[in-house]
Design a protein around this motif. Sequence first.
Motif, short mmCIF file in Angstrom:
data_model
loop_
_atom_site.label_atom_id
_atom_site.label_comp_id
_atom_site.label_asym_id
_atom_site.label_seq_id
_atom_site.Cartn_x
_atom_site.Cartn_y
_atom_site.Cartn_z
N HIS A 1 36.45 47.22 45.74
CA HIS A 1 36.83 47.15 47.15
C HIS A 1 37.18 45.70 47.46
N LEU A 2 38.43 45.48 47.89
CA LEU A 2 38.91 44.11 48.13
C LEU A 2 38.71 43.66 49.57
N GLY A 3 38.23 44.54 50.43
CA GLY A 3 38.08 44.20 51.85
C GLY A 3 38.94 45.12 52.70
N ASP A 4 38.57 45.25 53.97
CA ASP A 4 39.26 46.15 54.90
C ASP A 4 39.33 47.55 54.27
N ASN A 5 40.51 48.16 54.22
CA ASN A 5 40.66 49.48 53.61
C ASN A 5 41.27 49.41 52.22
N ARG A 6 41.20 48.25 51.57
CA ARG A 6 41.92 48.03 50.33
C ARG A 6 41.02 48.18 49.10
N PHE A 7 41.53 48.94 48.13
CA PHE A 7 40.87 49.11 46.83
C PHE A 7 41.87 48.77 45.74
N LEU A 8 41.35 48.33 44.58
CA LEU A 8 42.17 48.06 43.41
C LEU A 8 41.52 48.72 42.21
N ALA A 9 42.33 49.36 41.36
CA ALA A 9 41.83 50.01 40.15
C ALA A 9 42.64 49.51 38.96
N VAL A 10 41.96 49.29 37.81
CA VAL A 10 42.62 48.80 36.60
C VAL A 10 42.21 49.66 35.42
N GLY A 11 43.03 49.58 34.35
CA GLY A 11 42.71 50.40 33.20
C GLY A 11 43.47 50.02 31.95
N ALA A 12 43.68 51.02 31.11
CA ALA A 12 44.27 50.81 29.80
C ALA A 12 45.77 50.53 29.90
N PHE A 13 46.28 49.77 28.91
CA PHE A 13 47.72 49.51 28.78
C PHE A 13 48.32 48.90 30.04
N GLY A 14 47.58 47.98 30.66
CA GLY A 14 48.10 47.26 31.82
C GLY A 14 48.14 48.06 33.10
N LEU A 15 47.42 49.17 33.17
CA LEU A 15 47.43 50.03 34.36
C LEU A 15 46.71 49.32 35.52
N GLU B 1 55.09 38.94 35.68
CA GLU B 1 56.54 39.05 35.58
C GLU B 1 56.97 39.47 34.18
N ASP B 2 56.12 39.21 33.20
CA ASP B 2 56.39 39.60 31.83
C ASP B 2 55.76 40.96 31.53
N TYR B 3 56.29 41.64 30.51
CA TYR B 3 55.72 42.92 30.10
C TYR B 3 54.26 42.72 29.69
N PHE B 4 53.39 43.55 30.22
CA PHE B 4 51.95 43.42 29.95
C PHE B 4 51.37 44.79 29.68
N ASP B 5 50.77 44.99 28.49
CA ASP B 5 50.25 46.32 28.14
C ASP B 5 48.86 46.25 27.54
N GLY C 1 42.17 38.32 25.37
CA GLY C 1 42.20 37.16 26.25
C GLY C 1 42.93 37.38 27.56
N SER C 2 43.10 38.62 27.97
CA SER C 2 43.79 38.91 29.24
C SER C 2 42.95 38.40 30.41
N LEU C 3 43.57 37.55 31.25
CA LEU C 3 42.84 36.93 32.35
C LEU C 3 43.83 36.60 33.46
N PHE C 4 43.61 37.18 34.64
CA PHE C 4 44.47 36.95 35.80
C PHE C 4 43.60 36.57 37.00
N SER D 1 48.19 35.54 39.21
CA SER D 1 48.68 34.55 38.27
C SER D 1 47.89 34.66 36.98
N ARG D 2 48.60 34.47 35.87
CA ARG D 2 47.93 34.54 34.57
C ARG D 2 47.28 33.21 34.25
N LEU D 3 46.04 33.27 33.73
CA LEU D 3 45.31 32.08 33.31
C LEU D 3 45.25 32.02 31.78
N GLU D 4 45.19 30.80 31.27
CA GLU D 4 44.99 30.61 29.84
C GLU D 4 43.55 30.94 29.50
N SER D 5 43.35 31.86 28.57
CA SER D 5 42.00 32.28 28.22
C SER D 5 41.42 31.36 27.15
N PRO D 6 40.11 31.08 27.21
CA PRO D 6 39.50 30.26 26.17
C PRO D 6 39.21 31.03 24.88
#
Length: 318
Positions: free
Chosen positions: A130-144, A162-166, A186-189, A199-204
């Motif tokens: 839950h991101l606040g107000d009435n907003r939700f975000l869901a994530v999953g496999a293959f960049g979903l 902006e680049d293909y992400f899977d 190392g996926s990190l946004f 924005s994409r961050l450089e992962s350690p």
Amino acid sequence: MSNYKFGAGLLALVMGSSAQTVWGETPPLEYEISPHHVAIFDISTTDKGNYAVGERGVLLSSSAANPDAWKSQRLPAPQSVMGIAFGTGGHGVAVGHGGVILATTDDGETWTSIDASDHTRGDPFMDVAHLGDNRFLAVGAFGLVMGSDDGGLSWQPVSISEDYFDRHLYTIAQAGGDWLLIGESGSLFVSEDAGNSWSRLESPYEGSFFGGLQTPDGAWLLYGMRGQIWRSEDRGASWQKSPVDTKVAFNAHGIGPGNEVYLFGNGGQVLVSEDDGRHFAPSQRSGMPGDITAASRLNGKWLVGSTAGVRLWQASGE
């Protein structure tokens, strides 16, 4: 959302109509489900009660007054449910395998199945926040990545790159005023505007992270497979490794009563840091069978979910 996420998502990936449908009554169970004999993948605590979701559409719930007295029900989906989060006004969302999205407007009493198959391709969701107000975000496999602006009742695809992400995304973590998306390879946004842009961050680390948090002193902490724990004091511009003598994956976290940072992992292992995540030492083992997948601080104890159920646990010295 609980304080966690989530190597069990990786484990669950290898485990096993257009109209909305609503179950106005709790669906009957073919057998009684023990809270200690079912794989749990996420937990959520609210002022209304406590919730745990897991394999084969199982939802366990308990009241705030009796947190260890669980009742079970089937959600209107036979797939494993991987994430659950509640917002305001009774709104909540649960997501899982097969692109399952379930919504409630009455604090989990009834659930509606939301059809988003045009966008999910049946890929599994791994987490929801839950991101606040009435907003939700869901994530999953293959960049979903999908978002809702109406309390979970309708969903739209969200672009994070902006680049293909899977790559698989395992968790959504809040870090102060920022939000982090964390996943494999190392996926990190990061989002600085409540999830409106990313924005994409450089992962350690080039392997998978399963969770992240902001520490009590304001640092960012990432943790994941093979005992990898990394800490940043400059919002991800640079990272320092927190050394630990283990290769166990860590999947969940929480903050103790004295601002200790707890990490929970496979085989019931627990680490604790008393210096804001710079160093960790083993705590006593949780005694939980299986791999710990979720943890939340509750009434001076820990509400812990694992691949072998959900229960209360208290660390020594607390």
